[in-house]
Every structure is written in C-alpha cells, then in structure tokens.
Motif scaffolding. Structure first.
Motif, PDB file in Angstrom:
ATOM      1  N   PHE A 196       7.935   8.339   0.380  1.00  0.00           N
ATOM      2  CA  PHE A 196       7.886   7.127  -0.499  1.00  0.00           C
ATOM      3  C   PHE A 196       7.480   5.784  -0.051  1.00  0.00           C
ATOM      4  O   PHE A 196       7.291   4.936  -0.610  1.00  0.00           O
ATOM      5  CB  PHE A 196       9.532   6.839  -0.754  1.00  0.00           C
ATOM      6  CG  PHE A 196      10.004   6.202  -1.860  1.00  0.00           C
ATOM      7  CD1 PHE A 196       9.523   6.458  -3.372  1.00  0.00           C
ATOM      8  CD2 PHE A 196      10.730   5.141  -1.641  1.00  0.00           C
ATOM      9  CE1 PHE A 196       9.949   5.581  -4.396  1.00  0.00           C
ATOM     10  CE2 PHE A 196      11.065   3.972  -2.453  1.00  0.00           C
ATOM     11  CZ  PHE A 196      10.529   4.392  -3.937  1.00  0.00           C
ATOM     12  N   GLU A 217       4.244   5.749  -1.270  1.00  0.00           N
ATOM     13  CA  GLU A 217       4.093   6.209  -2.915  1.00  0.00           C
ATOM     14  C   GLU A 217       5.141   4.988  -3.776  1.00  0.00           C
ATOM     15  O   GLU A 217       5.035   5.071  -4.789  1.00  0.00           O
ATOM     16  CB  GLU A 217       4.781   7.566  -3.283  1.00  0.00           C
ATOM     17  CG  GLU A 217       3.896   8.613  -2.591  1.00  0.00           C
ATOM     18  CD  GLU A 217       4.579   9.895  -2.666  1.00  0.00           C
ATOM     19  OE1 GLU A 217       5.893   9.948  -3.231  1.00  0.00           O
ATOM     20  OE2 GLU A 217       4.292  10.886  -2.198  1.00  0.00           O
ATOM     21  N   ALA A 218       5.662   4.169  -3.302  1.00  0.00           N
ATOM     22  CA  ALA A 218       6.869   3.379  -3.753  1.00  0.00           C
ATOM     23  C   ALA A 218       6.060   2.452  -4.652  1.00  0.00           C
ATOM     24  O   ALA A 218       4.880   1.846  -4.113  1.00  0.00           O
ATOM     25  CB  ALA A 218       7.441   2.563  -2.808  1.00  0.00           C
ATOM     26  N   PRO A 219       6.131   1.846  -5.845  1.00  0.00           N
ATOM     27  CA  PRO A 219       5.704   1.003  -6.641  1.00  0.00           C
ATOM     28  C   PRO A 219       5.787  -0.498  -5.951  1.00  0.00           C
ATOM     29  O   PRO A 219       4.968  -1.136  -6.220  1.00  0.00           O
ATOM     30  CB  PRO A 219       6.525   0.890  -7.976  1.00  0.00           C
ATOM     31  CG  PRO A 219       7.509   2.187  -8.119  1.00  0.00           C
ATOM     32  CD  PRO A 219       7.380   2.661  -6.519  1.00  0.00           C
ATOM     33  N   ARG A 270      16.365   1.627  -8.408  1.00  0.00           N
ATOM     34  CA  ARG A 270      16.338   3.178  -8.475  1.00  0.00           C
ATOM     35  C   ARG A 270      16.061   4.193  -7.313  1.00  0.00           C
ATOM     36  O   ARG A 270      16.625   4.925  -7.096  1.00  0.00           O
ATOM     37  CB  ARG A 270      15.357   3.631  -9.482  1.00  0.00           C
ATOM     38  CG  ARG A 270      15.284   3.089 -10.973  1.00  0.00           C
ATOM     39  CD  ARG A 270      14.098   3.678 -11.786  1.00  0.00           C
ATOM     40  NE  ARG A 270      13.964   3.263 -13.224  1.00  0.00           N
ATOM     41  CZ  ARG A 270      13.031   2.678 -13.724  1.00  0.00           C
ATOM     42  NH1 ARG A 270      11.917   2.741 -13.150  1.00  0.00           N
ATOM     43  NH2 ARG A 270      13.129   1.880 -14.820  1.00  0.00           N
ATOM     44  N   ASP A 283      11.717   1.101  -5.921  1.00  0.00           N
ATOM     45  CA  ASP A 283      11.366   1.399  -7.304  1.00  0.00           C
ATOM     46  C   ASP A 283      12.512   1.020  -8.060  1.00  0.00           C
ATOM     47  O   ASP A 283      13.494   1.095  -7.570  1.00  0.00           O
ATOM     48  CB  ASP A 283      11.308   2.786  -7.344  1.00  0.00           C
ATOM     49  CG  ASP A 283      10.439   3.403  -8.743  1.00  0.00           C
ATOM     50  OD1 ASP A 283      10.068   2.201  -9.533  1.00  0.00           O
ATOM     51  OD2 ASP A 283      10.716   4.445  -9.213  1.00  0.00           O
ATOM     52  N   ARG A 333      11.041  -5.034  -9.817  1.00  0.00           N
ATOM     53  CA  ARG A 333      10.022  -4.946  -9.230  1.00  0.00           C
ATOM     54  C   ARG A 333       9.599  -6.418  -8.972  1.00  0.00           C
ATOM     55  O   ARG A 333       9.179  -7.002  -7.929  1.00  0.00           O
ATOM     56  CB  ARG A 333       8.965  -3.999  -9.739  1.00  0.00           C
ATOM     57  CG  ARG A 333       9.360  -2.746  -9.670  1.00  0.00           C
ATOM     58  CD  ARG A 333       8.082  -1.588  -9.697  1.00  0.00           C
ATOM     59  NE  ARG A 333       7.446  -1.802 -10.970  1.00  0.00           N
ATOM     60  CZ  ARG A 333       7.621  -1.482 -12.110  1.00  0.00           C
ATOM     61  NH1 ARG A 333       8.465  -0.452 -12.471  1.00  0.00           N
ATOM     62  NH2 ARG A 333       6.681  -1.890 -13.264  1.00  0.00           N
TER      63      ARG A 333
END
Length: 160
Positions: free
Chosen positions: A12, A15-17, A99, A123, A129
């Motif tokens: 993650f 990959e996390a936003p 999340r 996320d 965000r």
C-alpha cells in the motif's frame, strides 16, 4: 465511534492515493532509533508531541495510539525489521473519511547516524485526500521536530 478501515499491507506504501514522505537525520544509530520506535512504544509521547498515548497491544503485534485532539487509532504492526523498518496499519479510528492508512519508518545508516524516512500512506474520499495533502507542511514539521527530540533523548541516554 471507532470505524473499521480496509486492511492493507506493505505494498500500500506504493499504491496509496495519498503518499506523504518526510526525511530527517538523527545522530543516533539505526538500532537505537528502531528500539525507540518499535520496542519502547510507551515512550512515544515523550518525543512525538502529537502523540498523547502509545501502548503495545496483542503482545506487541498491535498498538493503541492517541493523538492531540482526541484522535484514536488501533493498529497492527505489519513490519518490524530491527534497525531497518517499522510499519503499522490503522485498523480502527475515530477519524472521519479515512478508508485505509499505513505508516512506514525506514532507517538508513548515514555515517554513525541514521536517515529516518517516514511515509504516511492513506486512502479516502476526495475531501479527505485534499485535506491530508493540505496538512503536509504541518505533518512534516511535526515529524522533523519529533526526530530532533528523539535524537536528543537518545543522546542524553548514552551521554553523548
């Protein structure tokens, strides 16, 4: 009320936003910094001003964290590599909107000291965000102050 977050693993971090990464240098060795992070969890409030409560749970496999303002986290340790890395994900929190959340502390030898890299991966919906991205300067300052304070405490402990 505590909300359950999506369980994430170390991947993650990539990959996390939202990924916020900060670095600071400590004169202390990676082993000393790791001990303070992973083995002396209850000491966090003494050097990380935003932390009001830190205690290990589940025999060290988890942590309960309280922050200024009443924020609470129940966490699971996902990496504990002595002298190298300490990472944990948030399983439950009272923070609205989030999340998934994972934090990683990477320790890299730098001469006799350590480069400490803290990555905050999260996320949530767009407003969350955006708010987290806006908080970057404050989080960075809090991290750098925490590393300086920790380093001074470790130096006082060893008399150096």
């Amino acid at each position: 009320m505590a909300r359950r977050l999506r369980p994430v693993e170390l991947d993650f971090i990539d990959e996390a936003p939202v990924r916020l990464a900060f670095t600071a240098r400590a004169a202390a060795s990676p082993a000393a910094v790791y001990r303070a992070l992973a083995e002396e969890v209850t000491g966090w409030p003494a050097w990380f001003r935003a932390v009001t409560l830190a205690r290990p749970t589940r025999g060290g496999a988890g942590r309960e964290i309280g922050l200024l303002g009443g924020v609470r986290f129940q966490e699971t340790v996902v990496a504990a590599d002595p002298g190298l890395r300490y990472a944990y994900r948030v399983d439950e929190t009272n923070v609205p909107g989030v999340r998934a959340l994972l934090e990683e502390w990477l320790l890299t030898p730098d001469g006799s000291g350590t480069v400490v890299r803290w990555t905050f991966a999260a996320d949530g919906p767009a407003p969350f965000r955006l708010a987290l991205t806006a908080a970057r300067p404050g989080l960075g300052q809090s991290f750098r102050t925490a590393v300086r304070t920790l380093d001074a405490r470790l130096a006082a402990r060893t008399g150096s």
